[in-house]
Design a protein around this motif. Structure first.
Motif, PDB file in Angstrom:
ATOM      1  N   SER A 156       0.828  -1.210   0.000  1.00 44.89           N
ATOM      2  CA  SER A 156       0.000   0.000   0.000  1.00 44.89           C
ATOM      3  C   SER A 156       0.867   1.267   0.000  1.00 44.89           C
ATOM      4  N   PRO A 157       0.464   2.281  -0.783  1.00 48.50           N
ATOM      5  CA  PRO A 157       1.208   3.558  -0.746  1.00 48.50           C
ATOM      6  C   PRO A 157       1.058   4.271   0.598  1.00 48.50           C
ATOM      7  N   ASN A 158       0.036   3.893   1.370  1.00 48.83           N
ATOM      8  CA  ASN A 158      -0.156   4.493   2.690  1.00 48.83           C
ATOM      9  C   ASN A 158       0.487   3.675   3.804  1.00 48.83           C
ATOM     10  N   GLY A 159       1.176   2.601   3.412  1.00 51.83           N
ATOM     11  CA  GLY A 159       1.786   1.724   4.394  1.00 51.83           C
ATOM     12  C   GLY A 159       3.073   2.294   4.955  1.00 51.83           C
ATOM     13  N   PRO A 160       3.865   1.460   5.624  1.00 48.74           N
ATOM     14  CA  PRO A 160       5.103   1.937   6.246  1.00 48.74           C
ATOM     15  C   PRO A 160       6.093   2.456   5.204  1.00 48.74           C
ATOM     16  N   SER A 161       6.780   3.496   5.578  1.00 46.72           N
ATOM     17  CA  SER A 161       7.798   4.076   4.699  1.00 46.72           C
ATOM     18  C   SER A 161       9.106   4.172   5.473  1.00 46.72           C
ATOM     19  N   GLY A 162      10.195   4.107   4.747  1.00 46.29           N
ATOM     20  CA  GLY A 162      11.495   4.123   5.405  1.00 46.29           C
ATOM     21  C   GLY A 162      11.994   2.709   5.591  1.00 46.29           C
ATOM     22  N   SER A 163      13.309   2.553   5.584  1.00 53.88           N
ATOM     23  CA  SER A 163      13.902   1.215   5.642  1.00 53.88           C
ATOM     24  C   SER A 163      13.601   0.513   6.959  1.00 53.88           C
ATOM     25  N   GLY A 164      13.597   1.253   8.075  1.00 51.95           N
ATOM     26  CA  GLY A 164      13.344   0.634   9.380  1.00 51.95           C
ATOM     27  C   GLY A 164      11.961   0.052   9.496  1.00 51.95           C
ATOM     28  N   PRO A 165      10.873   0.832   9.295  1.00 54.75           N
ATOM     29  CA  PRO A 165       9.523   0.291   9.382  1.00 54.75           C
ATOM     30  C   PRO A 165       9.263  -0.835   8.382  1.00 54.75           C
ATOM     31  N   VAL A 166       9.774  -0.671   7.143  1.00 54.94           N
ATOM     32  CA  VAL A 166       9.569  -1.724   6.145  1.00 54.94           C
ATOM     33  C   VAL A 166      10.263  -3.013   6.579  1.00 54.94           C
ATOM     34  N   ALA A 167      11.489  -2.892   7.072  1.00 54.52           N
ATOM     35  CA  ALA A 167      12.218  -4.086   7.523  1.00 54.52           C
ATOM     36  C   ALA A 167      11.492  -4.762   8.688  1.00 54.52           C
ATOM     37  N   TYR A 168      10.907  -3.941   9.563  1.00 54.94           N
ATOM     38  CA  TYR A 168      10.188  -4.524  10.713  1.00 54.94           C
ATOM     39  C   TYR A 168       8.972  -5.307  10.251  1.00 54.94           C
ATOM     40  N   VAL A 169       8.199  -4.748   9.304  1.00 53.90           N
ATOM     41  CA  VAL A 169       7.014  -5.453   8.813  1.00 53.90           C
ATOM     42  C   VAL A 169       7.420  -6.746   8.106  1.00 53.90           C
ATOM     43  N   ILE A 170       8.523  -6.690   7.337  1.00 51.51           N
ATOM     44  CA  ILE A 170       9.008  -7.907   6.676  1.00 51.51           C
ATOM     45  C   ILE A 170       9.402  -8.955   7.714  1.00 51.51           C
ATOM     46  N   PHE A 171      10.041  -8.511   8.789  1.00 50.68           N
ATOM     47  CA  PHE A 171      10.430  -9.437   9.868  1.00 50.68           C
ATOM     48  C   PHE A 171       9.193 -10.095  10.492  1.00 50.68           C
ATOM     49  N   ILE A 172       8.165  -9.308  10.789  1.00 45.58           N
ATOM     50  CA  ILE A 172       6.922  -9.856  11.346  1.00 45.58           C
ATOM     51  C   ILE A 172       6.280 -10.808  10.343  1.00 45.58           C
ATOM     52  N   LEU A 173       6.307 -10.448   9.059  1.00 44.68           N
ATOM     53  CA  LEU A 173       5.720 -11.303   8.024  1.00 44.68           C
ATOM     54  C   LEU A 173       6.422 -12.658   7.960  1.00 44.68           C
ATOM     55  N   LEU A 174       7.749 -12.647   8.066  1.00 43.77           N
ATOM     56  CA  LEU A 174       8.493 -13.908   8.062  1.00 43.77           C
ATOM     57  C   LEU A 174       8.137 -14.767   9.279  1.00 43.77           C
TER      58      LEU A 174
END
Length: 324
Positions: free
Chosen positions: A14-32
């Protein structure tokens, strides 16, 4: 968990989702972690210990809250409806205390998101309050009503195992309790004792004093039997004037208690004095009969029943005990 993972993926897209390397990396970590949990639940053993289910609950709640808070408040509030799933899990697998803790946490997150939407100018005050009430009502209402329904069902199940006259366990309740006691005795190397108790010449009590007095005699004997043996096992009424006690503990101490049954349950000063006959079987921790598994209960029941009738044939008011 699949829904949680879907929300995480949609947020990343989503374009309204997390932005920035830190938040994106965190969501990817939770997804894994979510995918790993799904794989574990599909191929591994299902969680059967409380701490495992609690861990699942904490991961679901914290993961959902932390990921949702990285989205814009208007979208995040929609994601909070998934709190109803973990709330229902509390109802069926963890109990009301953890359900309350979950609801407090979920509603704090919802209130925070509503406040953030108002502060950011996305909603007016009344819109924010209405959204919080709807989200909080949905996420709280589902598990709360499920808890009420589950409690009623459990209470019905408990009542189906209770003898209405004596309020002790009935035959069904005894059968369910025996399995647990067998496991305890076998695991902790304790003696397992099965006792059959029958009121002597009870038919003459009903014939002479009436059924009301007969019921009073049954209740009195049941109360005394529970007081005498209830602390070391389970006592049940399995027939009109017949009782069964299943005990677990030290063999010598249990034998002493069992041999006192006839004397403890009778009192000549009672309004309707009666005597009882009892047959008891002791299965020592090192007995060979343990190899027969659950059949050991059937064997012990038949042996105790035979002993009880031998006690009656000998004049009643006595306890006969043997070791298997």
């Amino acid at each position: 968990m699949a829904l949680y993972a879907a929300v995480s993926m949609l947020m990343l897209a989503s374009p309204n989702g997390p932005s920035g390397s830190g938040p994106v990396a965190y969501v990817i970590f939770i997804l894994l972690l979510q995918f790993a949990t799904i794989v574990f639940l599909l191929v591994g053993p299902l969680p059967d210990r409380k701490w495992q289910v609690v861990t699942f609950l904490v991961f679901g709640d914290v993961g959902l809250a932390s990921v949702s808070l990285l989205d814009v408040p208007t979208s995040a509030l929609i994601g909070t409806f998934l709190f109803a799933l973990t709330g229902s899990m509390c109802t069926f697998f963890l109990g009301p205390k953890l359900l309350v803790a979950h609801l407090v946490f979920a509603n704090l997150v919802i209130v925070y998101i509503g406040a953030a939407a108002y502060v950011q100018g996305l909603w007016g005050p009344w819109d924010a309050i209405a959204a919080v009430l709807v989200a909080g009502g949905a996420t709280s209402g589902v598990p709360i009503f499920a808890q009420i329904a589950w409690s009623l069902v459990c209470e019905d199940a408990r009542q189906s195992e209770i003898d209405p006259l004596t309020r002790m366990k009935n035959r069904r309740g005894l059968q369910n309790a025996i399995e647990d006691l067998l496991m305890v005795a076998h695991r902790e190397q304790l003696a397992f004792v099965l006792v059959l108790v029958d009121i002597d010449r009870f038919k003459s009590v009903n014939d002479r004093y009436g059924h009301d007095q007969g019921d009073a005699v049954i209740v009195l004997v049941a109360d005394r039997l529970c007081d005498h043996l209830g602390k070391v096992g389970v006592v049940a009424r399995t027939g009109g004037e017949e009782f069964v006690a299943v005990l677990v503990g030290d063999a010598e101490q249990l034998c002493e208690l069992v041999l006192e049954v006839s004397g403890t349950l009778t009192d000549r000063s009672d309004p309707v004095p009666v005597t009882v006959s009892a047959g008891a079987v002791v299965i020592a921790p090192d007995s060979d009969v343990w190899t027969s598994g659950v059949d050991v209960v059937n064997d012990a029941t038949r042996a105790a029943d035979s002993l009880m009738y031998r006690a009656k044939a000998g004049g009643g008011n006595r306890t006969m005990l043997e070791t298997m």
